[in-house]
Design an enzyme around this catalytic site. Structure first.
Site, PDB file in Angstrom:
ATOM      1  N   LYS A   1       0.819  -1.222   0.000  1.00 49.58           N
ATOM      2  CA  LYS A   1       0.000   0.000   0.000  1.00 49.58           C
ATOM      3  C   LYS A   1       0.852   1.270   0.000  1.00 49.58           C
ATOM      4  CE  LYS A   1      -3.536  -0.637  -0.447  1.00 49.58           C
ATOM      5  NZ  LYS A   1      -4.188  -1.011  -1.722  1.00 49.58           N
TER       6      LYS A   1
ATOM      7  N   THR B   1       2.839  -1.344  -6.854  1.00 53.90           N
ATOM      8  CA  THR B   1       2.285  -1.847  -8.120  1.00 53.90           C
ATOM      9  C   THR B   1       2.459  -0.827  -9.232  1.00 53.90           C
ATOM     10  OG1 THR B   1       0.647  -3.147  -6.875  1.00 53.90           O
ATOM     11  CG2 THR B   1       0.241  -2.821  -9.233  1.00 53.90           C
TER      12      THR B   1
ATOM     13  N   GLY C   1      -6.190   2.902  -6.704  1.00 52.01           N
ATOM     14  CA  GLY C   1      -6.624   4.291  -6.731  1.00 52.01           C
ATOM     15  C   GLY C   1      -8.013   4.520  -6.179  1.00 52.01           C
ATOM     16  N   ARG C   2      -8.466   3.626  -5.293  1.00 56.29           N
ATOM     17  CA  ARG C   2      -9.799   3.809  -4.711  1.00 56.29           C
ATOM     18  C   ARG C   2      -9.833   5.088  -3.868  1.00 56.29           C
ATOM     19  NH1 ARG C   2      -9.062  -1.672  -3.237  1.00 56.29           N
ATOM     20  NH2 ARG C   2     -10.261  -3.145  -4.488  1.00 56.29           N
TER      21      ARG C   2
ATOM     22  N   SER D   1      -4.756   2.880   4.615  1.00 56.79           N
ATOM     23  CA  SER D   1      -4.962   2.313   3.289  1.00 56.79           C
ATOM     24  C   SER D   1      -5.112   0.797   3.361  1.00 56.79           C
ATOM     25  CB  SER D   1      -3.793   2.688   2.369  1.00 56.79           C
ATOM     26  OG  SER D   1      -3.975   2.166   1.076  1.00 56.79           O
TER      27      SER D   1
END
Length: 889
Positions: A621, A625, A841-842, A719
């Site tokens: 987090k 990625t 990207g929430r 997160s």
């Protein structure tokens, strides 16, 4: 009260002078009697009349035991447990503090080698002549259970402050001291050891050493007949004292007819090793009058470590040995066994069983070479098979081929089946569950085709090798378990295929005898609870050096030690080994190309160029990625193939995948091309806070570059919580974020697990320190996660420079901000973008103020430590960290 004092004063004034003197005399007399009583009481406490100390197994020593003098021994704070064990009640860590003269001093290296062989933890320090003593305590706990001085004079001549500090520590925590005195040309012939009622007489030549049977130190060492002959060197020191605190351990005579003048003509035996029982100042010590070159000093040193640590750092008296005779039918004509040799083999086995219960030679065979010698040697083969039930047997390969040369498991299995057919035709048992590969090929580095074929054809459960983790130094050889097969460490014994005749032994026959009589072979048995020895067919023909070696070795062990040696079949031996050393079950895969021997027995179809040169380690987090996507856009960088289970992450170094081996790991990377720009990388975000990943990664990829991304740990924790809610974690759905991070120690287990996954990865300094224990700081790049989110092109420029890539890409031209997603994406032709999936990207609600305040306080000290660590690494502070540090002022 004042009135009483006034009346006493008047009474004293009225007393005549004679009466006052009489009263003073009576007072002094009473004081003397009281002092004598307390001194006598203290003396009786230090000299128990019948209690004694713990014996070899921790039981109270009998006063009739000739090895113990209980009336003179200061009781130790005895504890139970094996090497490295910290039993309940112990106030010190099981660590030895070793003061050496220099990093390269011979004696210091020998001391460390013995500690390492015993698997005892230690810390070395250069002796502080006038410098500072290392920190001895951690809060109320002692950091060391024993102190060793390579040069006892460095201890004696410590400055007053450090000497008092060390002595006080030793008394308070019951810590003993071992010291060595090695005379040189500048040493005084006779001198008193400063501060001790002990005299040293130096630069002597000694002979006829004997062990004091009354020494309470003895455990493994057996007292008995004197060792005739001169001791090595003429720089020995002997000790003299009339104080009852000193007990001789080893004694010897001077080589010359003259005795040491000050010790008198009756001093036929002079102490060369003494034990200080602690009656002088409350500290027990063992002092050696020379170094560890003399083998008996090594034996007594091992006992001294055990005694002074109350057996915390001690091996048991049990020893297990297994003697493998490799290639029992493989050998040139003239080197093989004949009928008399086979009879001698059986007779020696029977003799050895009187000293070693269950002793049985273990014979390895390659059936193709049966009857490949002269007529006399073929008769020897026949006689050996007529005794087939007298020995244990294990298979090699049928044609003695190296397994790593077989790339096809079925072809490998066919070779094994030929050997198995031979065994069944000649009545050789096939169910021992043990095998040895020729030249240890395929065992380590692991050749999975060998392991699979072994299990399929023979049902193998145990093998052995001298190659794990490396051939040398031998004391570091260890065992491991892979694919259901236990791999035990194998030892050499000074005999090789070419050592056939005693008179032709390399260096002279005396070299072989030195190996046996206190040398490397003896020390192997002394310092290893389990030893599997490798010998060869040629060692049992002609002069039969194999029989001579092990008969002599067992006689020497029986003469000088109390060791109880026995033999177990290989499968039982493996069970015993891993019960003693359970931590060795898991292997630590090394880079095969870093060791020439390993590379020579590794499949030519495999290449170390297939390993990654870059690891993105997380934490989770923080944008790993996105970085993985950006790195994959570079033409010089190649990522791993995706995993069906964990998508873009392999997760090799931190979990169960590690036990699948490096062959499995390499399959996730393409075969390298002929270009030099291939730069493989992998990203597994849970490597960062793993307790095992750093060590494992450094063992396999010692030259790799490491990248970690750090964001505000509070944001990372939040997160992760939201990530778990998005994946319908019932605990995250049930509890609020504030309830999770503030959960108490007695909360439900699942809630505590979620709490740990939220909070613990944010202990950035602790986890980075773990990686820095195995990688140099220049190999580790810390990225600002906030900058990666807002200025990814600048971050990628920094990475390209860090990796020294051949081609430099302008990421400003291939990245574009996607306002819908809220982050940067890959820019494609036509102005389109390729972004991460929907799970990235929430957007979620802001963190509540109470949680923000809690986490700011929670991570305050962690962030301060991180800033110090980054400063030492020479890396800039992330922007978020600078902001947090402002709030801590």
């Amino acid at each position: 009260m004042l009135g009483c004092v006034t009346r006493v004063r008047r009474l004293v004034r009225l007393l005549p002078l004679q009466t006052s003197l009489l009263l003073l005399f009576l007072f002094c007399t009473v004081s003397v009697f009281i002092s004598a009583y307390f001194l006598y009481g203290v003396k009786r406490e230090l000299e128990p009349s019948g209690g004694g100390v713990s014996g070899s197994e921790g039981a109270s020593a009998d006063s009739d035991d000739p090895r113990v003098t209980p009336s003179r021994l200061l009781p130790l704070r005895s504890v139970s447990g094996g090497p490295g064990v910290d039993p309940g009640g112990a106030r010190t860590d099981p660590v030895v503090l070793v003061f050496v003269e220099s990093q390269y001093s011979q004696l210091g290296q020998e001391i460390v080698a013995i500690l390492e062989s015993g698997r005892f933890r230690y810390r070395t320090e250069i002796s502080p002549g006038k410098g500072d003593m290392p920190t001895l305590t951690d809060k109320e706990r002692g950091r060391f259970t024993l102190v060793i001085y390579e040069n006892i004079l460095k201890y004696v001549n410590l400055d007053a402050w450090n000497r008092e500090l060390l002595d006080k520590y030793c008394v308070e925590y019951g810590v003993g001291i071992i010291g060595f005195f090695k005379a040189n040309e500048n040493s005084l012939l006779s001198a008193q050891l400063k501060g001790f009622p002990l005299f040293l007489h130096s630069n002597l030549g000694l002979k006829d050493c004997t062990v004091n049977p009354k020494s309470p130190l003895l455990f493994i060492t057996r007292s008995g007949q004197p060792l005739p002959g001169p001791l090595p060197g003429d720089d020995w020191t002997v000790f003299q004292s009339n104080h009852s605190t000193y007990e001789p351990v080893l004694l010897a005579k001077t080589q010359s007819a003259e005795s040491v003048a000050s010790m008198g003509q009756n001093a036929a035996l002079l102490p060369s090793v003494v034990q200080d029982l602690g009656l002088h100042d409350g500290i027990q010590r063992v002092l050696f009058g020379n170094n560890l070159v003399f083998w008996l000093h090594k034996l007594v040193f091992v006992d001294a470590v055990a005694f002074l640590t109350g057996k915390r750092l001690s091996l048991s008296l049990e020893r297990y040995i297994l003697v493998d005779i490799d290639d029992i039918f493989v050998g040139k004509e003239g080197t093989r066994m004949k009928v008399p040799d086979v009879k001698a083999l059986l007779e020696t086995q029977r003799e050895l069983r009187t000293h070693v219960p269950n002793f049985t030679f273990n014979l390895g065979f390659s059936g193709k070479f049966f009857h490949a010698g002269s007529d006399e040697e073929d008769l020897g083969d026949d006689l050996l098979l007529s005794y087939v039930k007298e020995f244990w047997w294990f298979p090699h390969m049928w044609s003695h081929m190296q397994p790593h040369l077989f790339h096809n498991q079925s072809v490998l299995a066919e070779q094994m089946l030929l050997n198995k057919k031979f065994a069944m035709e000649h009545g050789i048992p096939t169910n021992m569950g043990y095998a040895v590969a020729p030249h240890h090929s395929g065992v380590y580095p692991v050749h999975m085709q060998l392991y699979d074929a072994w299990k399929k054809v023979w049902g193998i459960k145990v093998t052995s090798t001298e190659e794990y983790p490396h051939l040398k130094p031998a004391r570091f050889r260890r065992g491991f378990i892979h694919s259901g097969i236990s791999v035990l460490p194998r030892q050499t014994c000074g005999l090789f295929t070419h050592t056939i005749f005693y008179k032709d032994y390399p260096g002279s026959p005396n070299e072989l005898d030195k190996l046996i009589n206190g040398g490397e072979l003896f020390l192997t048995v002394l310092l290893n609870p389990i030893s599997i020895f490798m010998t060869h067919l040629s060692n049992y023909g002609n002069d039969r050096l194999g029989l001579y070696t092990f008969k002599s070795l067992m006689m020497f062990v029986q003469t000088w030690t109390n060791l109880k040696v026995q033999t177990l079949p290989p499968v039982q031996l493996a069970q015993k080994y891993f019960s003693l050393f359970p931590s060795e079950r898991d292997p630590l895969w090394q880079d095969p190309c870093e060791d020439k021997r390993h590379k020579d027995i590794w499949s030519k179809e495999k290449t170390c160029d297939r390993f990654p040169k870059l690891l993105v380690i997380g934490p989770q987090k923080t944008g790993t990625t996105a970085l993985y996507l950006f790195l994959g856009m570079h033409p010089d960088l190649t990522s791993n193939y995706p995993s069906k289970e964990t998508f873009e992450e392999i997760q090799f170094f931190n979990g169960h995948n590690y036990h699948r081996g490096i062959d499995w790991y390499m399959e996730y990377f393409p075969l390298p091309s002929n270009t030099s720009s291939d730069y493989y990388f992998e990203k597994s975000a849970n490597y960062f806070d793993s307790e095992v990943a750093a060590q494992r990664a450094a063992a396999l990829l010692p030259k790799a570059k490491i990248i970690t991304i750090l964001i505000n740990p509070a944001d990372r924790a939040y997160s992760w919580y939201q990530h778990q809610r998005a994946h319908d974690d019932p605990v995250a759905l049930k509890y609020s974020f504030h309830e999770v991070i503030t959960a108490s120690h007695d909360s439900p287990v699942k809630l505590r697990v979620l709490q740990n996954r939220c909070l613990v990865p944010g202990w950035y300094a602790i986890h980075l320190e773990r990686w820095l224990n195995y990688y140099h700081s220049s190999q580790l790049l810390v990225l600002d996660g906030q900058m990666l989110k807002t200025e990814p092109a600048s971050i990628m420029d920094k990475i390209q420079k860090y990796l020294s890539l051949v081609n430099v890409i302008n990421y400003h031209k291939i990245l574009a901000f996607d306002p819908k997603k809220g982050f940067w994406c890959q820019l494609l032709e036509g102005g389109k973008t390729k972004c991460l999936g929907k799970s990235k990207g929430r957007r979620y609600p802001d963190m509540d103020p109470e949680s923000q305040g809690f986490l700011r306080e929670y991570y305050r000290d962690h962030n301060i430590e991180l800033s110090k660590l980054l400063y030492r690494m020479g890396q800039p502070l992330p922007s978020w960290l600078r902001e947090e540090l402002v709030h801590t002022r």
